[in-house]
Design a protein around this motif. Structure first.
Motif, PDB file in Angstrom:
ATOM      1  N   LYS A   3     -11.784  13.706  10.225  1.00 45.90           N
ATOM      2  CA  LYS A   3     -12.550  12.502   9.629  1.00 45.90           C
ATOM      3  C   LYS A   3     -11.465  11.776   8.560  1.00 45.90           C
ATOM      4  O   LYS A   3     -12.001  10.801   8.041  1.00 45.90           O
ATOM      5  CB  LYS A   3     -13.757  13.003   8.865  1.00 45.90           C
ATOM      6  N   ARG A   4     -10.363  11.990   8.277  1.00 46.00           N
ATOM      7  CA  ARG A   4      -9.405  11.254   7.376  1.00 46.00           C
ATOM      8  C   ARG A   4      -9.269   9.991   8.157  1.00 46.00           C
ATOM      9  O   ARG A   4      -9.007   9.929   9.380  1.00 46.00           O
ATOM     10  CB  ARG A   4      -8.236  12.080   7.084  1.00 46.00           C
ATOM     11  N   LYS A   5      -8.860   9.023   7.385  1.00 41.96           N
ATOM     12  CA  LYS A   5      -8.285   7.744   8.000  1.00 41.96           C
ATOM     13  C   LYS A   5      -6.816   7.893   8.569  1.00 41.96           C
ATOM     14  O   LYS A   5      -6.079   8.645   8.154  1.00 41.96           O
ATOM     15  CB  LYS A   5      -8.097   6.652   6.805  1.00 41.96           C
ATOM     16  N   ALA A   6      -6.514   7.252   9.765  1.00 42.05           N
ATOM     17  CA  ALA A   6      -5.319   7.331  10.503  1.00 42.05           C
ATOM     18  C   ALA A   6      -4.384   6.631   9.337  1.00 42.05           C
ATOM     19  O   ALA A   6      -4.689   5.601   9.100  1.00 42.05           O
ATOM     20  CB  ALA A   6      -5.425   6.871  11.859  1.00 42.05           C
ATOM     21  N   ASN A   7      -3.120   7.077   9.589  1.00 37.60           N
ATOM     22  CA  ASN A   7      -2.250   6.156   9.038  1.00 37.60           C
ATOM     23  C   ASN A   7      -1.058   5.931   9.784  1.00 37.60           C
ATOM     24  O   ASN A   7      -1.113   6.169  10.957  1.00 37.60           O
ATOM     25  CB  ASN A   7      -1.804   6.968   7.572  1.00 37.60           C
ATOM     26  N   ILE A   8       0.055   5.035   9.279  1.00 36.45           N
ATOM     27  CA  ILE A   8       0.828   4.677   9.966  1.00 36.45           C
ATOM     28  C   ILE A   8       1.761   5.958  10.805  1.00 36.45           C
ATOM     29  O   ILE A   8       2.145   5.693  11.902  1.00 36.45           O
ATOM     30  CB  ILE A   8       2.111   3.758   9.220  1.00 36.45           C
ATOM     31  N   ASN A   9       1.869   6.921  10.093  1.00 35.30           N
ATOM     32  CA  ASN A   9       2.651   8.389  10.491  1.00 35.30           C
ATOM     33  C   ASN A   9       1.651   8.724  11.936  1.00 35.30           C
ATOM     34  O   ASN A   9       2.350   9.070  12.713  1.00 35.30           O
ATOM     35  CB  ASN A   9       2.696   9.342   9.728  1.00 35.30           C
ATOM     36  N   ASP A  10       0.295   8.767  11.729  1.00 34.36           N
ATOM     37  CA  ASP A  10      -0.405   9.242  13.073  1.00 34.36           C
ATOM     38  C   ASP A  10      -0.303   8.080  13.959  1.00 34.36           C
ATOM     39  O   ASP A  10       0.040   8.928  15.275  1.00 34.36           O
ATOM     40  CB  ASP A  10      -1.908   9.146  12.641  1.00 34.36           C
ATOM     41  N   VAL A  11      -0.319   6.824  13.993  1.00 30.32           N
ATOM     42  CA  VAL A  11       0.016   6.180  15.063  1.00 30.32           C
ATOM     43  C   VAL A  11       1.342   6.241  15.536  1.00 30.32           C
ATOM     44  O   VAL A  11       1.494   6.257  16.922  1.00 30.32           O
ATOM     45  CB  VAL A  11      -0.060   4.439  14.478  1.00 30.32           C
ATOM     46  N   ALA A  12       2.312   6.234  14.710  1.00 30.66           N
ATOM     47  CA  ALA A  12       3.801   6.383  15.149  1.00 30.66           C
ATOM     48  C   ALA A  12       3.771   7.855  16.075  1.00 30.66           C
ATOM     49  O   ALA A  12       4.319   7.697  17.331  1.00 30.66           O
ATOM     50  CB  ALA A  12       4.678   6.404  14.112  1.00 30.66           C
ATOM     51  N   ASN A  13       3.199   8.893  15.781  1.00 31.75           N
ATOM     52  CA  ASN A  13       3.166   9.948  16.485  1.00 31.75           C
ATOM     53  C   ASN A  13       2.655  10.053  17.745  1.00 31.75           C
ATOM     54  O   ASN A  13       3.084  10.538  18.681  1.00 31.75           O
ATOM     55  CB  ASN A  13       2.750  11.438  15.618  1.00 31.75           C
ATOM     56  N   LEU A  14       1.449   9.587  17.745  1.00 33.88           N
ATOM     57  CA  LEU A  14       0.671   9.225  18.881  1.00 33.88           C
ATOM     58  C   LEU A  14       1.185   8.615  20.036  1.00 33.88           C
ATOM     59  O   LEU A  14       1.136   8.807  21.152  1.00 33.88           O
ATOM     60  CB  LEU A  14      -0.871   8.981  18.586  1.00 33.88           C
ATOM     61  N   ALA A  15       1.853   7.471  19.483  1.00 30.62           N
ATOM     62  CA  ALA A  15       2.484   6.389  20.452  1.00 30.62           C
ATOM     63  C   ALA A  15       3.864   6.815  20.816  1.00 30.62           C
ATOM     64  O   ALA A  15       4.349   6.205  21.819  1.00 30.62           O
ATOM     65  CB  ALA A  15       2.588   5.066  19.748  1.00 30.62           C
ATOM     66  N   GLY A  16       4.293   7.962  20.253  1.00 29.91           N
ATOM     67  CA  GLY A  16       5.780   8.262  20.444  1.00 29.91           C
ATOM     68  C   GLY A  16       6.607   7.379  19.999  1.00 29.91           C
ATOM     69  O   GLY A  16       7.712   7.109  20.936  1.00 29.91           O
ATOM     70  N   VAL A  17       6.607   6.582  19.068  1.00 29.69           N
ATOM     71  CA  VAL A  17       7.770   5.532  18.313  1.00 29.69           C
ATOM     72  C   VAL A  17       7.890   5.858  16.991  1.00 29.69           C
ATOM     73  O   VAL A  17       7.158   6.845  16.615  1.00 29.69           O
ATOM     74  CB  VAL A  17       7.098   4.200  18.645  1.00 29.69           C
TER      75      VAL A  17
END
Length: 67
Positions: A3-17
């Motif tokens: 339920k927490r907001k996604a942050n730039i670290n989450d996006v980077a990890n999920l996208a593999g970049v």
């Protein structure tokens, strides 16, 4: 995702970049490969990531620019 907001670290990890690549995509840099940019944009849409405007405002307000 939790339920927490996604942050730039989450996006980077999920996208593999890297975080820098996510930042470049958000800022429409021409330095990012098209496929990478599309993958990052998809993750951003999937997790509902929204960049923090407070952080951007604070960075611009300091008037410090690195060249």
């Amino acid at each position: 995702m939790s339920k927490r907001k996604a942050n730039i670290n989450d996006v980077a990890n999920l996208a593999g970049v890297s975080i820098a690549s996510v930042s470049r995509v958000i800022n429409n840099s021409p330095l990012v490969n098209f496929e990478t940019a599309e993958r990052v944009r998809k993750v951003i849409a999937d997790v509902g990531y929204k960049p923090a405007t407070r952080g951007r405002t604070a960075a611009v307000a300091t008037g410090v620019w690195v060249v």
